[in-house]
Motif scaffolding. Structure first.
Motif, mmCIF file in Angstrom:
data_model
loop_
_atom_site.group_PDB
_atom_site.id
_atom_site.type_symbol
_atom_site.label_atom_id
_atom_site.label_comp_id
_atom_site.label_asym_id
_atom_site.label_seq_id
_atom_site.Cartn_x
_atom_site.Cartn_y
_atom_site.Cartn_z
ATOM 1 N N VAL A 227 -4.963 57.606 22.500
ATOM 2 C CA VAL A 227 -4.811 57.194 23.884
ATOM 3 C C VAL A 227 -6.480 57.179 24.388
ATOM 4 C CG1 VAL A 227 -4.192 57.903 26.106
ATOM 5 C CG2 VAL A 227 -2.740 58.187 24.137
ATOM 6 N N ILE A 228 -6.858 55.963 24.935
ATOM 7 C CA ILE A 228 -8.122 55.788 25.665
ATOM 8 C C ILE A 228 -8.290 55.387 27.114
ATOM 9 C CG2 ILE A 228 -8.971 55.008 23.233
ATOM 10 C CD1 ILE A 228 -8.706 51.918 24.340
ATOM 11 N N PRO A 229 -9.451 55.561 27.454
ATOM 12 C CA PRO A 229 -9.414 55.083 28.951
ATOM 13 C C PRO A 229 -9.164 53.609 29.041
ATOM 14 C CG PRO A 229 -11.305 56.425 28.516
ATOM 15 C CD PRO A 229 -10.481 56.359 27.120
ATOM 16 N N GLY A 230 -8.431 53.030 29.624
ATOM 17 C CA GLY A 230 -8.564 51.596 29.792
ATOM 18 C C GLY A 230 -9.730 50.849 29.768
ATOM 19 N N LEU A 231 -9.932 49.868 28.923
ATOM 20 C CA LEU A 231 -11.092 49.126 28.846
ATOM 21 C C LEU A 231 -11.415 48.417 30.158
ATOM 22 C CD1 LEU A 231 -10.607 47.743 25.247
ATOM 23 C CD2 LEU A 231 -11.864 50.016 26.021
ATOM 24 N N ILE A 232 -12.706 48.042 30.411
ATOM 25 C CA ILE A 232 -13.118 47.714 31.605
ATOM 26 C C ILE A 232 -13.956 46.417 31.468
ATOM 27 C CG2 ILE A 232 -14.178 47.918 33.873
ATOM 28 C CD1 ILE A 232 -13.520 50.766 33.367
ATOM 29 N N GLN A 233 -13.585 45.307 31.687
ATOM 30 C CA GLN A 233 -14.450 44.117 31.490
ATOM 31 C C GLN A 233 -15.198 43.514 32.869
ATOM 32 O OE1 GLN A 233 -13.614 41.033 28.896
ATOM 33 N NE2 GLN A 233 -11.700 42.048 28.241
ATOM 34 N N VAL B 203 -8.138 64.871 34.690
ATOM 35 C CA VAL B 203 -6.976 65.248 35.812
ATOM 36 C C VAL B 203 -7.681 65.022 36.971
ATOM 37 C CG1 VAL B 203 -5.942 67.105 36.785
ATOM 38 C CG2 VAL B 203 -6.279 67.128 34.450
ATOM 39 N N GLY B 204 -6.841 64.256 38.142
ATOM 40 C CA GLY B 204 -7.231 63.726 39.089
ATOM 41 C C GLY B 204 -7.582 62.215 39.090
ATOM 42 N N LYS B 205 -8.144 61.841 38.104
ATOM 43 C CA LYS B 205 -8.204 60.371 37.966
ATOM 44 C C LYS B 205 -7.134 59.368 37.927
ATOM 45 C CE LYS B 205 -13.207 60.078 36.246
ATOM 46 N NZ LYS B 205 -14.012 59.092 35.579
ATOM 47 N N LYS B 206 -7.461 58.039 38.105
ATOM 48 C CA LYS B 206 -6.440 57.120 38.033
ATOM 49 C C LYS B 206 -5.700 57.070 36.765
ATOM 50 C CE LYS B 206 -6.132 55.033 42.304
ATOM 51 N NZ LYS B 206 -4.785 54.850 42.988
ATOM 52 N N ALA B 207 -4.454 56.939 36.633
ATOM 53 C CA ALA B 207 -3.934 56.698 35.317
ATOM 54 C C ALA B 207 -3.964 55.114 34.743
ATOM 55 C CB ALA B 207 -2.286 56.826 35.252
ATOM 56 N N ASP B 208 -5.218 54.768 34.344
ATOM 57 C CA ASP B 208 -5.685 53.528 33.751
ATOM 58 C C ASP B 208 -5.946 53.826 32.274
ATOM 59 O OD1 ASP B 208 -5.355 52.813 36.306
ATOM 60 O OD2 ASP B 208 -7.288 51.574 36.415
ATOM 61 N N LEU B 209 -4.871 53.485 31.345
ATOM 62 C CA LEU B 209 -5.279 53.832 30.089
ATOM 63 C C LEU B 209 -4.705 52.795 29.094
ATOM 64 C CD1 LEU B 209 -2.173 55.197 28.966
ATOM 65 C CD2 LEU B 209 -3.008 57.129 30.523
ATOM 66 N N ALA B 210 -4.785 52.865 27.797
ATOM 67 C CA ALA B 210 -4.021 52.221 26.765
ATOM 68 C C ALA B 210 -3.931 53.018 25.512
ATOM 69 C CB ALA B 210 -5.258 50.930 26.361
ATOM 70 N N MET B 211 -3.011 52.715 24.654
ATOM 71 C CA MET B 211 -2.546 53.366 23.386
ATOM 72 C C MET B 211 -2.626 52.412 22.432
ATOM 73 S SD MET B 211 0.739 55.976 23.354
ATOM 74 C CE MET B 211 1.981 54.596 23.091
ATOM 75 N N ILE B 212 -3.476 52.954 21.406
ATOM 76 C CA ILE B 212 -3.797 52.400 20.306
ATOM 77 C C ILE B 212 -3.234 52.776 18.926
ATOM 78 C CG2 ILE B 212 -5.660 51.198 18.943
ATOM 79 C CD1 ILE B 212 -5.993 50.699 22.191
ATOM 80 N N ASN B 213 -2.508 51.911 18.094
ATOM 81 C CA ASN B 213 -2.006 52.324 16.878
ATOM 82 C C ASN B 213 -2.792 51.894 15.588
ATOM 83 O OD1 ASN B 213 -0.552 52.946 14.639
ATOM 84 N ND2 ASN B 213 1.021 50.990 14.813
ATOM 85 N N LEU B 214 -3.422 53.107 15.384
ATOM 86 C CA LEU B 214 -4.680 52.740 14.232
ATOM 87 C C LEU B 214 -4.045 53.138 12.721
ATOM 88 C CD1 LEU B 214 -7.937 54.821 15.435
ATOM 89 C CD2 LEU B 214 -7.279 52.220 15.782
ATOM 90 N N ASN B 215 -2.552 52.837 12.779
ATOM 91 C CA ASN B 215 -2.042 53.050 11.415
ATOM 92 C C ASN B 215 -1.445 51.769 11.001
ATOM 93 O OD1 ASN B 215 -1.790 56.110 11.298
ATOM 94 N ND2 ASN B 215 -0.435 55.841 13.082
ATOM 95 N N ASN B 216 -2.444 50.986 10.784
ATOM 96 C CA ASN B 216 -2.491 49.683 10.054
ATOM 97 C C ASN B 216 -3.704 49.400 9.114
ATOM 98 O OD1 ASN B 216 -0.356 48.273 11.968
ATOM 99 N ND2 ASN B 216 -2.044 48.614 13.595
ATOM 100 N N LEU B 217 -3.204 48.347 8.130
ATOM 101 C CA LEU B 217 -3.978 48.494 7.071
ATOM 102 C C LEU B 217 -5.620 48.348 7.089
ATOM 103 C CD1 LEU B 217 -1.818 46.121 4.607
ATOM 104 C CD2 LEU B 217 -2.073 48.476 4.624
#
Length: 441
Positions: free
Chosen positions: A53-59, A363-377
Motif C-alpha cells: 500500500v502506497i500513497p496515491g501517486l500525484i502527477q 493518521v489524519g490525512k486524506k485516504a488517497d492511496l493505491a495498492m500494488i501487487n508485486l507478486n508478478n514475474l
C-alpha cells in the motif's frame, strides 16, 4: 460513517520517518484513522496479503483535454506539434468531446494508481472537464488555458484579454472547492509565447487576490526561449520573476533549458518545477537538470504531460524514466529510487499546496492511496528491504489492484468503479471522429 480496513499489507508510509510497516490501515469516511498491527472493525475488510500500500501517486502536469489526441501528433518538434496538431485539435473540441477526453484520462490515471493531478485544460468548454473531474472523483487542480496572442496556428483559441480573464474568474468562483473540495482552481496561462504582459500581470494579481496557484509552461524548448527572449528581452524564468509571478504558488512545467541565474531564482522564490521526462524525450526537447535543481534546493515533482506527447499517463513509467535518464549524465547514483518516489508523492503534494492532506499515509490525512501487487514475474523476488527500487524499477501500472481517493475506491481488480468504461470507449471513439473532421486532421 463508512469504513474500510486494509489488513496484512506492507505499508510504505512516506511519513517523516519514512517508515515501512507491516500491518493494517483503517479508513473512516475520507481519512486515515489508524495505521498499526491491530484488528479493527470496519464495514469492509480487504486482505492485502502479499501487496504493498502506497500513497496515491500525484502527477503535477497533465492535459486531460488532450487525451483523445493520443497517437495523432507523434515524432514532431514542440512548436510544429502545437501549431499543426494540438492547437487545431483543441480548437475543434465540443463540450462532449472535452468531457469524455477528461474522463478517459482520469480512468487511465486511476488504473495506474494516480489519485491527484495538476491539469491544464484548453481555452473553451473547461466546465465540461471540471464536471468529469467531479463525476469521476479524482483530486485535481485545474484551470482554463489562457491565450491572447501567439504565432500561427492559434486559430479560434485566440482570446481577448478581458474575456479570458473574466471567464477564468467565473470558473474559479463557480468550481473552486467543488467535489467536496477535491477540485481546486489554478490560473493557467499557456506560456509566455501565447500571453501578453498585460494578461500575465492580471493573472498574478488575481491569483494573489483569490489565493490560488498559477500553472504554466516554461523553458521547454530552445525555440520557445528564443521567442520569449526576442519579444520580452529576457529568458523565461527571469521574465516571470521580473513580473513578480515567481513564488510558491507558481507551478512551471518542464524547465529544461535553465541557466544558473534562473535556477537560483527558482530556489530563492520557492517556485514549483514539474519534471515531465517522457514528454521531454519524445518531443526531443531535452533532459532537465533535475539533480542540480534538487541539490540547490529547488522544489521538483513529476508529471506525464498530455497523452499526445507521451503517449500515456503512467506515473510508474515516469518515475522509472526520471530515474534512468539522469544516470548517463551524472552517474548511477543520481536520482536514487527513494528520491524519485518522493518526488511522485510528497513532492506532488507540496506542488499542490496539499502536503498537510496528501502525499503520505499518516493518521489524519486524506485516504488517497493505491495498492500494488508485486507478486508478478517481472517483480519477483520481492524484497521488502528494498521496496523503493521495486516500485521505481520493476513495478508497472498494471500491477495496481486498487486505487482510493478521499476514502472512495475508484478502481479495484481491473474495474473502474466511478466510470462506465464500456460507454466511455464508445463515446471517445465517436468524439475523436467529430474533432478530427473539424480540425481537418
Amino acid at each position: 460513517m463508512s469504513s474500510t480496513l486494509i489488513k496484512n499489507a506492507l505499508i510504505v508510509t512516506m511519513n517523516p520517518d519514512r517508515q515501512i510497516l507491516r500491518g493494517s490501515l483503517l479508513v473512516e469516511n475520507d481519512r486515515i484513522t489508524a495505521i498499526d498491527s491491530s484488528s479493527h472493525a470496519a464495514d469492509r475488510v480487504i486482505d492485502a496479503q502479499g501487496q504493498v500500500v502506497i500513497p496515491g501517486l500525484i502527477q503535477t502536469h497533465v492535459h486531460l483535454c488532450q487525451t483523445l489526441f493520443r497517437g495523432l501528433a507523434d515524432d514532431m518538434l514542440l512548436m510544429d506539434w502545437l501549431q499543426t496538431r494540438i492547437w487545431p485539435l483543441e480548437a475543434a473540441h465540443d463540450p462532449a468531446s472535452i468531457y469524455y477526453s477528461a474522463l478517459l484520462g482520469i480512468g487511465e490515471l486511476f488504473r495506474g494508481g494516480t489519485t491527484a493531478i495538476i491539469d491544464m485544460e484548453t481555452v473553451h468548454h473547461t466546465e465540461c472537464a471540471f464536471q468529469a473531474i467531479v463525476d469521476a472523483g479524482i483530486r485535481a487542480m485545474s484551470g482554463k488555458c489562457m491565450m491572447n496572442c501567439g504565432p500561427a496556428g492559434v486559430g479560434n483559441l485566440l482570446e481577448q484579454t478581458s474575456t479570458s480573464l473574466q471567464q477564468s474568474v467565473d470558473l474559479l468562483e463557480k468550481w473552486h472547492g467543488a467535489g467536496e473540495g477535491r477540485l481546486l482552481y489554478a490560473f493557467s496561462p499557456r506560456f509566455a509565447v501565447s500571453c501578453s504582459e498585460e494578461m500575465l500581470i492580471q493573472v498574478r494579481n488575481l491569483a494573489r487576490h483569490y489565493n490560488v496557484a498559477v500553472h504554466t509552461h516554461a523553458s521547454e524548448n530552445q525555440d520557445e526561449i528564443a521567442i520569449v527572449q526576442a519579444e520580452r528581452g529576457m529568458r523565461n524564468v527571469v521574465y516571470f520573476d521580473h513580473l513578480g509571478m515567481t513564488g510558491t504558488n507558481l507551478i512551471l512545467a518542464h524547465c529544461i533549458w535553465l541557466d544558473s541565474t534562473e535556477i537560483e531564482i527558482l530556489r530563492r522564490s520557492g517556485t514549483r518545477v514539474v519534471h515531465c521526462p517522457s514528454s521531454n524525450l519524445k518531443l526531443g526537447s531535452g533532459i532537465a537538470s533535475i539533480p542540480q535543481m534538487l541539490e540547490q534546493g529547488v522544489h521538483v515533482s513529476i508529471g506525464a504531460d498530455g497523452a499526445p506527447c507521451n503517449n500515456n499517463l503512467d506515473q510508474f513509467m515516469e518515475m522509472r524514466t526520471a530515474a534512468l535518464i539522469q544516470k548517463p549524465l551524472h552517474g548511477p547514483t543520481a536520482m536514487p529510487a527513494w528520491q524519485t518516489f518522493e518526488l511522485a508523492t510528497l513532492g506532488g503534494a507540496v506542488a499542490m499546496g496539499l502536503e498537510q492532506q496528501i502525499g503520505s499515509l499518516e493518521v489524519g490525512k486524506k485516504a488517497d492511496l493505491a495498492m500494488i501487487n508485486l507478486n508478478n514475474l517481472h517483480c519477483a523476488p520481492v524484497d521488502d528491504t528494498n521496496i523503493y527500487s521495486q516500485l521505481i524499477y520493476q513495478a508497472r501500472s498494471s500491477d495496481v489492484t486498487l486505487t482510493m481517493v478521499d476514502g472512495q475506491i475508484v478502481y479495484e481488480n481491473g474495474r473502474l468503479t466511478s466510470i462506465d468504461e464500456t460507454n466511455l470507449m464508445k463515446q471517445c471513439s465517436e468524439a475523436i471522429q467529430r474533432v478530427r473532421r473539424r480540425a481537418g486532421i
